[in-house]
Each structure stands twice: as structure tokens, then as C-alpha cells.
Motif scaffolding. Sequence first.
Motif, PDB file in Angstrom:
ATOM      1  N   TYR A  62      -1.340   5.057   1.167  1.00  0.00           N
ATOM      2  CA  TYR A  62      -1.780   4.390   1.902  1.00  0.00           C
ATOM      3  C   TYR A  62      -2.924   3.907   1.966  1.00  0.00           C
ATOM      4  N   ALA A  63      -3.707   4.564   2.492  1.00  0.00           N
ATOM      5  CA  ALA A  63      -5.365   4.150   3.090  1.00  0.00           C
ATOM      6  C   ALA A  63      -5.986   4.068   1.279  1.00  0.00           C
ATOM      7  N   ASN A  64      -5.017   4.702   0.359  1.00  0.00           N
ATOM      8  CA  ASN A  64      -6.175   4.538  -1.020  1.00  0.00           C
ATOM      9  C   ASN A  64      -4.705   3.040  -1.716  1.00  0.00           C
ATOM     10  N   PHE A  65      -3.836   3.820  -1.404  1.00  0.00           N
ATOM     11  CA  PHE A  65      -2.875   2.636  -2.314  1.00  0.00           C
ATOM     12  C   PHE A  65      -2.319   1.850  -1.571  1.00  0.00           C
ATOM     13  N   PRO A  66      -2.521   0.398  -1.229  1.00  0.00           N
ATOM     14  CA  PRO A  66      -1.903  -0.650  -0.043  1.00  0.00           C
ATOM     15  C   PRO A  66       0.094  -0.411   0.067  1.00  0.00           C
ATOM     16  N   SER A  67       0.181  -0.243  -1.795  1.00  0.00           N
ATOM     17  CA  SER A  67       1.465  -0.853  -1.729  1.00  0.00           C
ATOM     18  C   SER A  67       2.519   0.204  -3.297  1.00  0.00           C
ATOM     19  N   LYS A  68       3.878   0.203  -3.291  1.00  0.00           N
ATOM     20  CA  LYS A  68       3.592   1.303  -4.367  1.00  0.00           C
ATOM     21  C   LYS A  68       3.126   0.742  -5.766  1.00  0.00           C
ATOM     22  N   ALA A  69       3.663  -0.444  -5.782  1.00  0.00           N
ATOM     23  CA  ALA A  69       3.353  -0.903  -7.025  1.00  0.00           C
ATOM     24  C   ALA A  69       2.094  -0.598  -7.396  1.00  0.00           C
ATOM     25  N   GLU A  70       0.837  -0.881  -6.300  1.00  0.00           N
ATOM     26  CA  GLU A  70      -0.661  -0.553  -6.569  1.00  0.00           C
ATOM     27  C   GLU A  70      -0.953   1.069  -7.064  1.00  0.00           C
ATOM     28  N   LEU A  71      -0.075   1.750  -6.490  1.00  0.00           N
ATOM     29  CA  LEU A  71      -0.580   3.179  -6.614  1.00  0.00           C
ATOM     30  C   LEU A  71       0.742   3.238  -8.299  1.00  0.00           C
ATOM     31  N   LEU A  72       1.292   2.150  -9.237  1.00  0.00           N
ATOM     32  CA  LEU A  72       1.707   2.568 -10.365  1.00  0.00           C
ATOM     33  C   LEU A  72       0.664   2.373 -11.328  1.00  0.00           C
ATOM     34  N   MET A  73       0.112   0.842 -10.575  1.00  0.00           N
ATOM     35  CA  MET A  73      -0.376   0.724 -11.539  1.00  0.00           C
ATOM     36  C   MET A  73      -1.818   0.637 -11.709  1.00  0.00           C
ATOM     37  N   ALA A  74      -2.263   1.661 -10.720  1.00  0.00           N
ATOM     38  CA  ALA A  74      -3.633   2.399 -11.102  1.00  0.00           C
ATOM     39  C   ALA A  74      -3.650   3.547 -12.067  1.00  0.00           C
ATOM     40  N   ALA A  75      -2.015   4.473 -11.565  1.00  0.00           N
ATOM     41  CA  ALA A  75      -1.672   5.374 -12.142  1.00  0.00           C
ATOM     42  C   ALA A  75      -1.639   5.193 -13.816  1.00  0.00           C
ATOM     43  N   ILE A  76      -1.609   3.798 -14.148  1.00  0.00           N
ATOM     44  CA  ILE A  76      -1.140   2.901 -15.487  1.00  0.00           C
ATOM     45  C   ILE A  76      -2.119   3.064 -16.056  1.00  0.00           C
ATOM     46  N   ASP A  77      -3.304   2.564 -15.397  1.00  0.00           N
ATOM     47  CA  ASP A  77      -5.009   2.229 -16.012  1.00  0.00           C
ATOM     48  C   ASP A  77      -5.557   3.797 -15.452  1.00  0.00           C
ATOM     49  N   VAL A  78      -5.560   4.923 -15.472  1.00  0.00           N
ATOM     50  CA  VAL A  78      -6.103   5.585 -15.145  1.00  0.00           C
ATOM     51  C   VAL A  78      -5.301   6.616 -16.667  1.00  0.00           C
ATOM     52  N   GLY A  79      -3.870   6.049 -17.159  1.00  0.00           N
ATOM     53  CA  GLY A  79      -3.554   6.964 -17.934  1.00  0.00           C
ATOM     54  C   GLY A  79      -3.635   6.153 -19.382  1.00  0.00           C
ATOM     55  N   VAL A  80      -4.096   4.958 -19.166  1.00  0.00           N
ATOM     56  CA  VAL A  80      -5.136   3.975 -20.518  1.00  0.00           C
ATOM     57  C   VAL A  80      -5.956   4.951 -20.891  1.00  0.00           C
ATOM     58  N   VAL A  81      -6.640   4.850 -19.732  1.00  0.00           N
ATOM     59  CA  VAL A  81      -8.237   5.243 -20.593  1.00  0.00           C
ATOM     60  C   VAL A  81      -8.390   6.809 -20.158  1.00  0.00           C
ATOM     61  N   GLY A  82      -8.146   7.881 -19.767  1.00  0.00           N
ATOM     62  CA  GLY A  82      -7.827   8.793 -19.398  1.00  0.00           C
ATOM     63  C   GLY A  82      -8.165   9.957 -18.371  1.00  0.00           C
TER      64      GLY A  82
END
Length: 210
Positions: A62-82
Motif C-alpha cells: 500500500y505504501a507503493n500503490f495506494p489501491s488495487k486499481a493503481e497497482l493493476l494500472m502500474a503493472a500494465i504500464d510496466v508490461g507495455v514498455v517492459g
Amino acid sequence: MTAASPTPGRRAYRSPRRQQQAAETRAAVLAAAAELFAGRGWTATGMRDVAAAAGVSVETVYANFPSKAELLMAAIDVGVVGDDEPVPLAQRREFAALATGSTADRIAAAARLITAINRRIGGLRRALGEAAVSDPVLAQKVAESEGRRRTNTREGVELVVGRPVDDDVADTVWAFTGVDVFHLLTDIAGWSTRRYEEWVRRTLSRVLTE
């Protein structure tokens, strides 16, 4: 006695070791989240599950990603660029390769890039679609994400052909290179990613050169 005030102009000390550890922790959380969201989906993945898989506390997640939705979106962002470096896709070496070499080389580079992105984010986008059904905010995120992909697709196509293209061409490529088509062909039809990449290369060649 009062406490001594900080020396004017003195910068706060930042430990490179601590920064490295924080970056490694964030990367571990993102990797765990990507695996769980892709494998289990949105509903079956909780923040505690991610914390356990990453080997950290729930508080750290939670300190890195305040919500589950933000965590998923961050994972997608990483997936797009690698990776989790703050560099947009359009500024990446792989994207610049779309303007290098012969037309055939450029089309092959585009097919490789599209395949790599869809392979990394396929399961994550399905999780996002699942979540968006009941969450208007995430539904908006889906629309925004596709809007960015549409823009990136046009930019990529124009790099490949070396000139502006009309909406029909740009949107045709945007449509058939989407993650939903990747899912149909690889997960439902059973294609290998190699076969999918070759199909994308041939289809791009027909759309862009005929």
C-alpha cells in the motif's frame, strides 16, 4: 535547550543503498501483481496475495500503490514498455527501430514489438476488463489506455512508412493488433506467439505496402 536547526542550504542525505532497496521492492511487487492478475484475474487477486507473493508486508504494498486499481494500472504500464523506467513507449529504442532499415525490416520490427507487448499484457488487460465492468473509474482507464494505444499505433505506422497515413490505415492496424485479437488467436485458437508474430508481419505488409 532547543534543538539545533539544520544548516541552511544543506541537503538531506539520501542513501543510494536505500533507494536501490526501495526500487527492488517496488519491482518485486509489480512482478508479483502482474503474475497474479494475469493468472487469477481481478476478483481473485487481493493486495495480501500480492504481498505474500512478493515477500513483503501488505503495508509495503500500500505504501507503493495506494489501491488495487493503481497497482493493476502500474503493472500494465510496466508490461507495455517492459520495465518500470519512466520512459514512454514512443521514446524507447524498440519504437525508434520502426524507422530503421528497409520497409521489410521496419515491418518486422513492428511485428516483434506488437507481439512482445501483447504477450506481456494480455492477461493483465483481461483482468482490467473484468474490473471495469463494475468500476466506472477503471472503465474510463480502459478507454484512456486504448486512446493512447491508438495514438502510438498511428505514430508507429508513420515511422514504418515514412509519411502520414489516413485514419483508415491507422485504425485498421490499431484494431487488428489489439490484445483481444491476440487472445483469440493464441489462447483460443492455440497459435504460438511465433505464429502470431508472423501473421502480424504479413498482415502489416499487406495493409501498408499494397
